[in-house]
Design an enzyme around this catalytic site. Structure first.
Site, short mmCIF file in Angstrom:
data_model
loop_
_atom_site.label_atom_id
_atom_site.label_comp_id
_atom_site.label_asym_id
_atom_site.label_seq_id
_atom_site.Cartn_x
_atom_site.Cartn_y
_atom_site.Cartn_z
N ARG A 126 38.09 45.47 41.52
CA ARG A 126 38.62 44.24 40.93
C ARG A 126 38.08 43.03 41.67
O ARG A 126 37.73 43.12 42.84
CB ARG A 126 40.16 44.23 40.90
CG ARG A 126 40.86 44.17 42.25
CD ARG A 126 40.98 42.81 42.87
NE ARG A 126 41.97 42.81 43.94
CZ ARG A 126 41.98 41.96 44.98
NH1 ARG A 126 41.00 41.10 45.14
NH2 ARG A 126 42.94 42.00 45.88
N GLU A 225 48.90 36.92 40.41
CA GLU A 225 48.72 36.21 41.69
C GLU A 225 47.62 35.15 41.56
O GLU A 225 47.72 34.05 42.11
CB GLU A 225 48.35 37.22 42.77
CG GLU A 225 48.02 36.57 44.10
CD GLU A 225 47.80 37.58 45.21
OE1 GLU A 225 48.41 38.67 45.18
OE2 GLU A 225 47.05 37.25 46.12
N ARG A 229 42.41 38.21 37.15
CA ARG A 229 41.96 39.39 37.90
C ARG A 229 41.16 40.22 36.92
O ARG A 229 41.68 40.56 35.84
CB ARG A 229 43.12 40.18 38.49
CG ARG A 229 43.83 39.53 39.68
CD ARG A 229 42.97 39.59 40.93
NE ARG A 229 43.59 38.97 42.10
CZ ARG A 229 44.45 39.59 42.91
NH1 ARG A 229 44.83 40.83 42.66
NH2 ARG A 229 44.94 38.94 43.96
N CYS A 271 45.44 33.59 47.71
CA CYS A 271 45.65 34.17 49.04
C CYS A 271 44.34 34.15 49.82
O CYS A 271 43.29 34.52 49.29
CB CYS A 271 46.14 35.61 48.92
SG CYS A 271 46.40 36.40 50.51
N THR A 273 43.25 36.18 51.86
CA THR A 273 42.65 37.52 52.03
C THR A 273 41.71 37.84 50.87
O THR A 273 40.97 38.81 50.94
CB THR A 273 43.73 38.61 52.08
OG1 THR A 273 44.40 38.66 50.79
CG2 THR A 273 44.74 38.36 53.18
N ARG A 280 37.92 43.89 45.62
CA ARG A 280 38.60 45.01 46.25
C ARG A 280 38.21 46.25 45.47
O ARG A 280 38.54 46.38 44.28
CB ARG A 280 40.12 44.84 46.24
CG ARG A 280 40.83 45.91 47.02
CD ARG A 280 42.29 45.56 47.27
NE ARG A 280 43.18 46.11 46.26
CZ ARG A 280 43.69 47.34 46.31
NH1 ARG A 280 43.36 48.16 47.30
NH2 ARG A 280 44.50 47.78 45.36
N ARG A 309 46.73 51.48 51.38
CA ARG A 309 47.94 51.04 50.68
C ARG A 309 48.61 52.28 50.07
O ARG A 309 47.98 53.33 49.94
CB ARG A 309 47.59 50.04 49.56
CG ARG A 309 46.90 48.77 50.07
CD ARG A 309 46.67 47.74 48.97
NE ARG A 309 45.92 46.57 49.48
CZ ARG A 309 45.77 45.43 48.79
NH1 ARG A 309 46.27 45.29 47.57
NH2 ARG A 309 45.07 44.43 49.31
N GLU A 314 49.91 47.54 47.45
CA GLU A 314 50.37 47.06 48.76
C GLU A 314 51.89 47.07 48.86
O GLU A 314 52.60 46.96 47.86
CB GLU A 314 49.82 45.66 49.03
CG GLU A 314 50.30 44.61 48.08
CD GLU A 314 49.70 43.25 48.41
OE1 GLU A 314 49.66 42.42 47.52
OE2 GLU A 314 49.28 43.03 49.55
P1 ADP Z 1 45.37 44.22 43.92
O1 ADP Z 1 44.92 43.76 45.26
O2 ADP Z 1 44.22 44.64 43.06
O3 ADP Z 1 46.33 43.28 43.26
P2 ADP Z 1 47.67 45.94 44.39
O4 ADP Z 1 47.83 46.55 45.74
O5 ADP Z 1 48.51 44.76 44.03
O6 ADP Z 1 46.13 45.60 44.19
O7 ADP Z 1 47.84 47.09 43.29
C1 ADP Z 1 47.65 46.76 41.95
C2 ADP Z 1 47.70 48.01 41.11
O8 ADP Z 1 46.40 48.66 41.19
C3 ADP Z 1 48.70 49.06 41.62
O9 ADP Z 1 49.36 49.62 40.49
C4 ADP Z 1 47.83 50.11 42.23
O10 ADP Z 1 48.40 51.39 42.16
C5 ADP Z 1 46.61 50.04 41.34
N1 ADP Z 1 45.42 50.65 41.93
C6 ADP Z 1 44.73 50.25 43.02
N2 ADP Z 1 43.69 51.07 43.23
C7 ADP Z 1 43.71 52.01 42.26
C8 ADP Z 1 42.89 53.14 41.92
N3 ADP Z 1 41.79 53.46 42.64
N4 ADP Z 1 43.22 53.88 40.83
C9 ADP Z 1 44.29 53.56 40.08
N5 ADP Z 1 45.11 52.50 40.33
C10 ADP Z 1 44.81 51.74 41.42
N1 DAR Z 2 52.03 40.21 50.68
C1 DAR Z 2 51.46 39.14 51.46
C2 DAR Z 2 49.97 38.93 51.06
C3 DAR Z 2 49.02 39.91 51.68
C4 DAR Z 2 47.68 40.01 50.98
N2 DAR Z 2 47.89 40.56 49.60
C5 DAR Z 2 47.84 39.79 48.52
N3 DAR Z 2 47.35 38.57 48.54
N4 DAR Z 2 48.25 40.29 47.38
C6 DAR Z 2 51.60 39.42 52.94
O1 DAR Z 2 51.43 38.48 53.70
O2 DAR Z 2 51.86 40.57 53.29
MG MG Z 3 48.22 42.75 43.89
#
Ligand code: ADP
Ligand code: DAR
Ligand code: MG
Length: 357
Positions: A126, A225, A229, A271, A273, A280, A309, A314
């Site tokens: 993504r 966010e 995306r 963010c 990050t 990612r 994660r 996360e």
């Molecule tokens: P992002 O940084 O892309 O916002 P998040 O940690 O917020 O990621 O997770 C967003 C969604 O993407 C979650 O439902 C997570 O399970 C899903 N996800 C992340 N990597 C994978 C993957 N390799 N296969 C399937 N789902 C994934």
């Molecule tokens: N949850 C916030 C943001 C961490 C980075 N992840 C993002 N941007 N989705 C934290 O400070 O843990």
């Molecule tokens: Mg996210």
């Protein structure tokens, strides 16, 4: 809110953070002299304050980072706190550093990570984009959300071939349909407390939604966010094909939308990050041996600039031993290099797992 009220909240929040055992980068880098220097500053166009930037990290002491940019100017106005956090998170992006020009390379350079399908359930790549001349979540009006959704979905409706699909606004979406999309990891979760505390969920669900192509391998999130995306995902470990699909989708949107970027920071996001490449690349992976101890797995992953994660992303736990492991660095390197770091790191983890077998 009056400036004196903001100052009161900042002083009390800073003291609470200072007294806490928070491990956030905000706590690590927001020294008293920096705090005192920034606490009365505001951004020129949106009057965003230091409180707007750090309130999530003040409320959620378990934040990993704890700071967001309410608008693009915040990275400049509050550089004294953003720069050390950016340098720390992206493992060496100092004040003099400049994010390199985009270079996506070719997906063909990243062969299937798990051709025998022993470990990887699915692969996802993504990136995020912000639309020029719009601020980030905390400064968006309800009308801004509607305008952004309209601009982005108009372009999404022109996508063709493999990327053609349909947009589903969250407004009017049946709760069971929404939950099914979340459970399948297509749709973002609702009620993220870190985003809520950052004032990133106002007017919810106005202007939010998801675009899904026919094969459910190309998705676009609108106004979660970030403004956009762009997500490619599929079962298995064919990182190259997933990456190529995301590149084509991004390039199609870039023809018609103007994205917000900075000559030093690269693509701008809510963010810090996610700045720079915003990429990612992740796998959902089961490592029966290495995955037994999450702390040890995180330590090993860190050596390869990887982040671990939970199964639902996360701040979640791993279910049935399925981890989401991805590149952690997104700035100071090209898209090709960021995805390359992930490919190399995941290959190393699989090799280490096989040695335990
Ligand atoms: P992002 O940084 O892309 O916002 P998040 O940690 O917020 O990621 O997770 C967003 C969604 O993407 C979650 O439902 C997570 O399970 C899903 N996800 C992340 N990597 C994978 C993957 N390799 N296969 C399937 N789902 C994934
Ligand atoms: N949850 C916030 C943001 C961490 C980075 N992840 C993002 N941007 N989705 C934290 O400070 O843990
Ligand atoms: Mg996210």
């Amino acid at each position: 809110m009056a400036p004196c009220e903001i100052l009161e909240l900042l002083e009390a929040g800073y003291q609470k953070l200072a007294d806490s055992d928070s491990k956030s980068l905000l706590k690590k880098h927001l020294t008293k002299p920096i705090f005192d220097k920034l606490k009365t500053k505001v951004t020129p166009s949106y009057c965003s304050t230091l409180l707007d930037c750090i309130q999530s990290g003040l409320c959620n002491l378990d934040s990993n980072v704890g700071i967001y940019a309410p608008d693009p100017e915040a990275y400049q106005t509050f550089a004294e706190i953003f720069d050390p956090i950016i340098n720390d998170y992206h493992k060496g992006f100092g004040k003099g550093a400049k994010h390199p020009a985009s270079c996506f390379g070719y997906g063909a350079d990243f062969p299937d990570l798990d051709p025998e399908q022993k470990f990887i359930l699915s692969t996802r790549v993504r990136c995020g984009r912000s639309i020029q001349d719009f601020p980030f979540n905390p400064c968006l009006s309800e009308d801004d959300y509607r305008k952004l959704e309209c601009m982005i979905t108009n372009v999404l409706s022109t996508l063709c071939n493999e990327h053609a699909g349909k947009y589903y606004p969250l407004v009017g979406m049946e709760k069971d349909v929404q939950q099914k999309l979340i459970d399948k990891h297509y749709l973002f979760k609702e009620g993220d407390r870190f985003l809520q505390a950052a004032n990133a969920s106002r007017f919810w669900p106005t202007g939010r939604g998801i675009f899904i192509n026919r094969a459910r391998t190309f998705l676009v999130w609108v106004n979660e966010e970030d403004h956009i995306r762009i997500i490619s995902m599929e079962r298995g470990g064919d990182l190259g094909r997933v990456y190529e699909r995301m590149i084509i989708g991004l390039e199609s949107l870039a023809h018609s939308l103007k994205f917000s970027s900075d000559s030093r920071l690269g693509n701008l996001t809510f963010c810090p990050t996610n700045l720079g490449t915003t990429i990612r690349a992740s796998v959902h992976i089961k490592l029966p041996h290495l995955g037994k101890d999450r702390a040890k797995l995180e330590e090993m992953a860190k050596k390869h600039n990887l982040q671990v994660r939970g199964t639902s992303g996360e701040h979640t736990e791993a279910k049935d031993g399925v981890y989401d492991i991805s590149n952690s660095r997104r700035m100071g390197l090209t898209e090709y290099q960021a995805v390359g770091e992930m490919h190399k790191g995941i290959s190393a983890l699989i090799e280490a797992e096989c040695k335990e077998c």
